[in-house]
Design a protein around this motif. Structure first.
Motif, PDB file in Angstrom:
ATOM      1  N   ASP A 140       0.847  -1.191   0.000  1.00 30.69           N
ATOM      2  CA  ASP A 140       0.000   0.000   0.000  1.00 30.69           C
ATOM      3  C   ASP A 140       0.884   1.244   0.000  1.00 30.69           C
ATOM      4  O   ASP A 140       1.171   1.831   1.039  1.00 30.69           O
ATOM      5  CB  ASP A 140      -0.915  -0.028   1.227  1.00 30.69           C
ATOM      6  CG  ASP A 140      -1.960   1.077   1.190  1.00 30.69           C
ATOM      7  OD1 ASP A 140      -1.955   1.859   0.213  1.00 30.69           O
ATOM      8  OD2 ASP A 140      -2.767   1.154   2.126  1.00 30.69           O
ATOM      9  N   LYS A 141       1.296   1.660  -1.188  1.00 31.83           N
ATOM     10  CA  LYS A 141       2.246   2.763  -1.313  1.00 31.83           C
ATOM     11  C   LYS A 141       1.678   4.078  -0.804  1.00 31.83           C
ATOM     12  O   LYS A 141       2.420   4.954  -0.360  1.00 31.83           O
ATOM     13  CB  LYS A 141       2.673   2.921  -2.783  1.00 31.83           C
ATOM     14  CG  LYS A 141       3.260   1.658  -3.408  1.00 31.83           C
ATOM     15  CD  LYS A 141       4.478   1.165  -2.656  1.00 31.83           C
ATOM     16  CE  LYS A 141       5.070  -0.076  -3.307  1.00 31.83           C
ATOM     17  NZ  LYS A 141       6.169  -0.658  -2.514  1.00 31.83           N
ATOM     18  N   GLU A 142       0.369   4.255  -0.876  1.00 33.24           N
ATOM     19  CA  GLU A 142      -0.237   5.528  -0.474  1.00 33.24           C
ATOM     20  C   GLU A 142      -0.115   5.775   1.027  1.00 33.24           C
ATOM     21  O   GLU A 142      -0.131   6.922   1.473  1.00 33.24           O
ATOM     22  CB  GLU A 142      -1.708   5.561  -0.894  1.00 33.24           C
ATOM     23  CG  GLU A 142      -1.918   5.578  -2.406  1.00 33.24           C
ATOM     24  CD  GLU A 142      -3.380   5.698  -2.773  1.00 33.24           C
ATOM     25  OE1 GLU A 142      -4.209   5.788  -1.842  1.00 33.24           O
ATOM     26  OE2 GLU A 142      -3.686   5.697  -3.980  1.00 33.24           O
ATOM     27  N   THR A 143      -0.019   4.709   1.797  1.00 33.00           N
ATOM     28  CA  THR A 143       0.052   4.872   3.252  1.00 33.00           C
ATOM     29  C   THR A 143       1.487   5.044   3.743  1.00 33.00           C
ATOM     30  O   THR A 143       1.714   5.292   4.920  1.00 33.00           O
ATOM     31  CB  THR A 143      -0.573   3.652   3.963  1.00 33.00           C
ATOM     32  OG1 THR A 143       0.201   2.483   3.654  1.00 33.00           O
ATOM     33  CG2 THR A 143      -2.004   3.450   3.517  1.00 33.00           C
ATOM     34  N   ILE A 144       2.446   4.876   2.843  1.00 35.69           N
ATOM     35  CA  ILE A 144       3.849   4.991   3.234  1.00 35.69           C
ATOM     36  C   ILE A 144       4.275   6.449   3.129  1.00 35.69           C
ATOM     37  O   ILE A 144       4.518   6.967   2.046  1.00 35.69           O
ATOM     38  CB  ILE A 144       4.752   4.092   2.355  1.00 35.69           C
ATOM     39  CG1 ILE A 144       4.343   2.632   2.495  1.00 35.69           C
ATOM     40  CG2 ILE A 144       6.210   4.277   2.747  1.00 35.69           C
ATOM     41  CD1 ILE A 144       5.083   1.696   1.590  1.00 35.69           C
ATOM     42  N   LYS A 145       4.317   7.118   4.234  1.00 35.71           N
ATOM     43  CA  LYS A 145       4.724   8.511   4.258  1.00 35.71           C
ATOM     44  C   LYS A 145       6.250   8.609   4.268  1.00 35.71           C
ATOM     45  O   LYS A 145       6.958   7.624   4.460  1.00 35.71           O
ATOM     46  CB  LYS A 145       4.137   9.191   5.487  1.00 35.71           C
ATOM     47  CG  LYS A 145       2.621   9.128   5.557  1.00 35.71           C
ATOM     48  CD  LYS A 145       2.101   9.747   6.852  1.00 35.71           C
ATOM     49  CE  LYS A 145       0.581   9.633   6.934  1.00 35.71           C
ATOM     50  NZ  LYS A 145       0.049  10.194   8.191  1.00 35.71           N
ATOM     51  N   LYS A 146       6.739   9.823   4.055  1.00 31.64           N
ATOM     52  CA  LYS A 146       8.186  10.006   3.987  1.00 31.64           C
ATOM     53  C   LYS A 146       8.873   9.585   5.280  1.00 31.64           C
ATOM     54  O   LYS A 146       9.989   9.094   5.274  1.00 31.64           O
ATOM     55  CB  LYS A 146       8.506  11.466   3.664  1.00 31.64           C
ATOM     56  CG  LYS A 146       8.166  11.858   2.235  1.00 31.64           C
ATOM     57  CD  LYS A 146       8.611  13.283   1.942  1.00 31.64           C
ATOM     58  CE  LYS A 146       8.294  13.646   0.491  1.00 31.64           C
ATOM     59  NZ  LYS A 146       8.702  15.038   0.168  1.00 31.64           N
ATOM     60  N   GLU A 147       8.209   9.779   6.406  1.00 30.32           N
ATOM     61  CA  GLU A 147       8.836   9.419   7.674  1.00 30.32           C
ATOM     62  C   GLU A 147       8.990   7.920   7.829  1.00 30.32           C
ATOM     63  O   GLU A 147       9.755   7.440   8.645  1.00 30.32           O
ATOM     64  CB  GLU A 147       8.025   9.974   8.847  1.00 30.32           C
ATOM     65  CG  GLU A 147       6.712   9.239   9.081  1.00 30.32           C
ATOM     66  CD  GLU A 147       6.049   9.678  10.373  1.00 30.32           C
ATOM     67  OE1 GLU A 147       5.599   8.790  11.109  1.00 30.32           O
ATOM     68  OE2 GLU A 147       5.996  10.887  10.650  1.00 30.32           O
ATOM     69  N   ASN A 148       8.256   7.152   7.034  1.00 26.56           N
ATOM     70  CA  ASN A 148       8.330   5.693   7.118  1.00 26.56           C
ATOM     71  C   ASN A 148       9.419   5.103   6.233  1.00 26.56           C
ATOM     72  O   ASN A 148       9.677   3.904   6.288  1.00 26.56           O
ATOM     73  CB  ASN A 148       6.988   5.076   6.728  1.00 26.56           C
ATOM     74  CG  ASN A 148       5.859   5.483   7.648  1.00 26.56           C
ATOM     75  OD1 ASN A 148       4.949   6.187   7.259  1.00 26.56           O
ATOM     76  ND2 ASN A 148       5.942   5.045   8.891  1.00 26.56           N
ATOM     77  N   LEU A 149      10.033   5.923   5.391  1.00 25.39           N
ATOM     78  CA  LEU A 149      11.056   5.442   4.467  1.00 25.39           C
ATOM     79  C   LEU A 149      12.372   6.133   4.800  1.00 25.39           C
ATOM     80  O   LEU A 149      12.495   7.350   4.665  1.00 25.39           O
ATOM     81  CB  LEU A 149      10.638   5.742   3.026  1.00 25.39           C
ATOM     82  CG  LEU A 149      11.436   5.068   1.921  1.00 25.39           C
ATOM     83  CD1 LEU A 149      11.306   3.549   2.014  1.00 25.39           C
ATOM     84  CD2 LEU A 149      10.971   5.557   0.552  1.00 25.39           C
ATOM     85  N   ILE A 150      13.366   5.363   5.248  1.00 22.58           N
ATOM     86  CA  ILE A 150      14.660   5.926   5.651  1.00 22.58           C
ATOM     87  C   ILE A 150      15.770   5.231   4.871  1.00 22.58           C
ATOM     88  O   ILE A 150      15.800   4.006   4.767  1.00 22.58           O
ATOM     89  CB  ILE A 150      14.891   5.748   7.162  1.00 22.58           C
ATOM     90  CG1 ILE A 150      13.775   6.425   7.965  1.00 22.58           C
ATOM     91  CG2 ILE A 150      16.249   6.314   7.561  1.00 22.58           C
ATOM     92  CD1 ILE A 150      13.927   6.264   9.464  1.00 22.58           C
ATOM     93  N   ASN A 151      16.664   6.034   4.336  1.00 22.34           N
ATOM     94  CA  ASN A 151      17.774   5.472   3.562  1.00 22.34           C
ATOM     95  C   ASN A 151      18.744   4.695   4.448  1.00 22.34           C
ATOM     96  O   ASN A 151      18.922   5.012   5.628  1.00 22.34           O
ATOM     97  CB  ASN A 151      18.539   6.579   2.849  1.00 22.34           C
ATOM     98  CG  ASN A 151      17.811   7.095   1.627  1.00 22.34           C
ATOM     99  OD1 ASN A 151      16.876   6.463   1.134  1.00 22.34           O
ATOM    100  ND2 ASN A 151      18.229   8.248   1.129  1.00 22.34           N
ATOM    101  N   ILE A 152      19.360   3.687   3.838  1.00 24.93           N
ATOM    102  CA  ILE A 152      20.417   2.921   4.496  1.00 24.93           C
ATOM    103  C   ILE A 152      21.739   3.608   4.189  1.00 24.93           C
ATOM    104  O   ILE A 152      22.126   3.730   3.021  1.00 24.93           O
ATOM    105  CB  ILE A 152      20.448   1.464   3.996  1.00 24.93           C
ATOM    106  CG1 ILE A 152      19.118   0.765   4.301  1.00 24.93           C
ATOM    107  CG2 ILE A 152      21.609   0.709   4.634  1.00 24.93           C
ATOM    108  CD1 ILE A 152      18.977  -0.588   3.630  1.00 24.93           C
ATOM    109  N   GLN A 153      22.422   4.052   5.204  1.00 29.52           N
ATOM    110  CA  GLN A 153      23.706   4.736   5.010  1.00 29.52           C
ATOM    111  C   GLN A 153      24.829   3.734   4.766  1.00 29.52           C
ATOM    112  O   GLN A 153      25.612   3.868   3.835  1.00 29.52           O
ATOM    113  CB  GLN A 153      24.027   5.594   6.229  1.00 29.52           C
ATOM    114  CG  GLN A 153      25.204   6.526   6.064  1.00 29.52           C
ATOM    115  CD  GLN A 153      25.389   7.393   7.301  1.00 29.52           C
ATOM    116  OE1 GLN A 153      25.880   6.915   8.339  1.00 29.52           O
ATOM    117  NE2 GLN A 153      24.971   8.639   7.214  1.00 29.52           N
TER     118      GLN A 153
END
Length: 519
Positions: A162-175
């Motif tokens: 459900d891409k619509e429910t994935i807000k920016k705060e839920n996606l964090i880059n792997i350093q």
């Protein structure tokens, strides 16, 4: 800060000296272990229960690369706000044997190009390159920096579809990714090979996760990691081929599936030996209602095994053909006219997304060390460089067989003492007359947690690595899921996190010890 790190490492070392030795090389045998309490039906993530992220607040999903070539995801666990622990095979961006080249090329060119290939049934259908940087740290642990494209983790998500429910705060880059210097070099169901290795890795995130996502606490050697626990992951909901249930001739075996159609036969009863037909017709024979199988013997004749004509499992329906016998650990034997009852696996709704939904299962059994050692030894060669340090997760099942003797056309039930002269075709002494049904972790679940709830906190005891049994794939008979044993790697975790180690959460007993040392 350095003093606190010293306190952690010192406390870990003194606990290990006073506590349990490493168990994959020195197993403690619990002579009075109660196998009956290990039985728990259906603890597979395949077909498992959907759950909300609030129920597993530390869990994350991630792909190796954000702009991925396929849809293969892994699961991980948040251990601080900026660190995730997962399986090494989920971070295999450098082909085994090319680590030195990646490090040298990074020094000379500033980056290394890693080839990514998308396949469909082993046929290459596309490829491209990603840019990464490799460095050796802490001796020879491999540090991988993702340059282009960036990897990312999904936090606080119950449905990655459900891409619509994935807000920016839920996606964090792997350093960065950190692989143990003796990291496992295969994929989730590959054999360990002569190298063996540890299927464990750490991910450093580019920014902290929201405070509402609580990291999981870690287990040390003072924590009992053999107790019934929980598993969770974003893996497959159903599998192909599907499994048989615990009734029928071949239990927890894969159904033969010659075509894309459902392999289950529902319009006629399963095969039955003539001796069984005669036995069930006998009026003077008292048969228990819930029997699984009957063993009938007669002087000078082989044992005949008889089964029900319908499974007692409410989710099972019909029966299917089975072409390979996996009852003996480490062996696959072809069989003619083999069959088993189709479990609920075969009838899971196709409308349910196949994967990327968070699922959880409670009351999962962790096998005692001596039983886990049997399965581990079957999955590694005699001489292996780095023996995997694992827990085995699966359900212990007892054979439930009624034994009868036929003399002069008269059937007599055998007593327990007389039964000892006969043995079931699947029994093995090392498994004490039982067998193991896998937990059923599948693609997408790997890297995910085996954990225990300690009051209001969760304690991480294992990291899903894969099934290594002869049957392969997901689940099945005598194919427990291997979980990396977290308590064996806490020193490595602390040294890798360095200053961030002060943010780690520990199970209560060890946390109390730390507080006393720090006073």
């Amino acid at each position: 800060m350095i003093n606190y790190l010293f306190i952690i490492i010192y406390t870990l070392s003194t606990v290990e000296l006073q506590g349990t030795p490493p168990r994959n090389t020195n197993y403690e045998y619990e002579e009075d272990f109660d196998f009956d309490n290990l039985v728990d039906k259906g603890s597979r993530l395949v077909g498992g229960f959907r759950t909300k992220h609030d129920e597993v607040p530390f869990i994350v999903a991630f792909a190796d690369l954000e702009q991925k070539l396929d849809k293969k995801f892994c699961t991980g666990s948040l251990i601080t706000s900026t660190w995730v622990i997962t399986a090494a095979h989920c971070t295999q961006l450098v082909d085994p044997g090319y680590e030195d080249q990646c490090v040298k090329t990074t020094k000379s060119k500033g980056f290394f190009e890693s080839q990514l290939v998308k396949t469909n049934n082993d046929s290459v259908i596309g490829e491209r390159y990603s840019k990464i940087k490799c460095h050796y740290v802490n001796g020879k642990d491999l540090e991988i920096t993702l340059v282009d494209p960036k990897g990312s983790v999904y936090i606080g998500v119950s449905d990655v579809n459900d891409k619509e429910t994935i807000k920016k705060e839920n996606l964090i880059n792997i350093q960065k990714m950190y692989r143990h210097k003796y990291a496992y070099k295969g994929k989730y169901n590959d054999a360990y090979g002569s190298y063996g290795g540890y299927d464990i890795a750490l991910l450093k995130l580019s920014k902290p996760a929201n405070k509402k996502y609580s990291p999981v606490c870690l287990a040390t050697t003072t924590f009992d990691d053999l107790q019934q626990s929980m598993i969770a992951g974003y893996g497959n909901y159903y599998r192909t081929p599907c499994l048989t249930d615990e009734y029928g001739q071949y239990k927890y075996h894969y159904c033969e599936r010659p075509s894309k159609e459902n392999p289950c036969i529902v319009d006629k009863p399963p095969p039955e030996d003539e001796a069984c037909v005669n036995f069930f017709k006998e009026k003077n024979v008292s048969i228990s209602i819930d029997f699984q199988e009957m063993a009938i013997t007669a002087p000078g004749e082989n044992i005949t095994f008889c089964y029900r004509n319908q499974s007692l499992n409410p989710g099972s329906k019909g029966w299917c053909k089975v072409k390979n016998d996996f009852y003996v650990i480490g062996e696959s034997r072809p069989v003619d006219n083999g069959w088993g009852f189709c479990s609920s696996d075969c009838f899971l709704g196709e409308s349910e997304p196949e994967s990327l939904l968070l699922r959880q299962k409670s009351n999962v059994s962790v096998l005692p060390d001596r039983i886990c050692e049997i399965f581990l030894n079957q999955s590694i060669p005699q001489h292996v460089k780095h023996i995997p340090k694992i827990l085995c997760v699966g359900n212990w099942e007892n054979w439930k067989t009624d034994y009868w003797e036929k003399i002069d056309n008269k059937y007599t039930r055998l007593t327990q003492k007389n039964m000892e002269k006969y043995s079931n075709f699947g029994e093995q002494e090392e498994l004490e007359g039982g067998y193991v049904a896998s937990s059923g972790a599948c693609a997408g679940d790997f890297g995910g947690p085996l954990y225990f709830k300690e009051k209001s906190a969760f304690v991480l005891t294992g990291i899903a690595s894969g099934e290594k049994g002869k049957i392969g794939q997901c689940g099945g008979i005598n194919n427990p899921t291997h979980y990396v044993r977290v308590q064996e790697f806490v020193n490595w975790i602390v040294s890798t996190l360095h200053q961030d180690a002060r943010k780690l959460c520990w199970h209560k007993k060890f946390s109390d010890l730390l507080k006393k040392k720090n006073e």
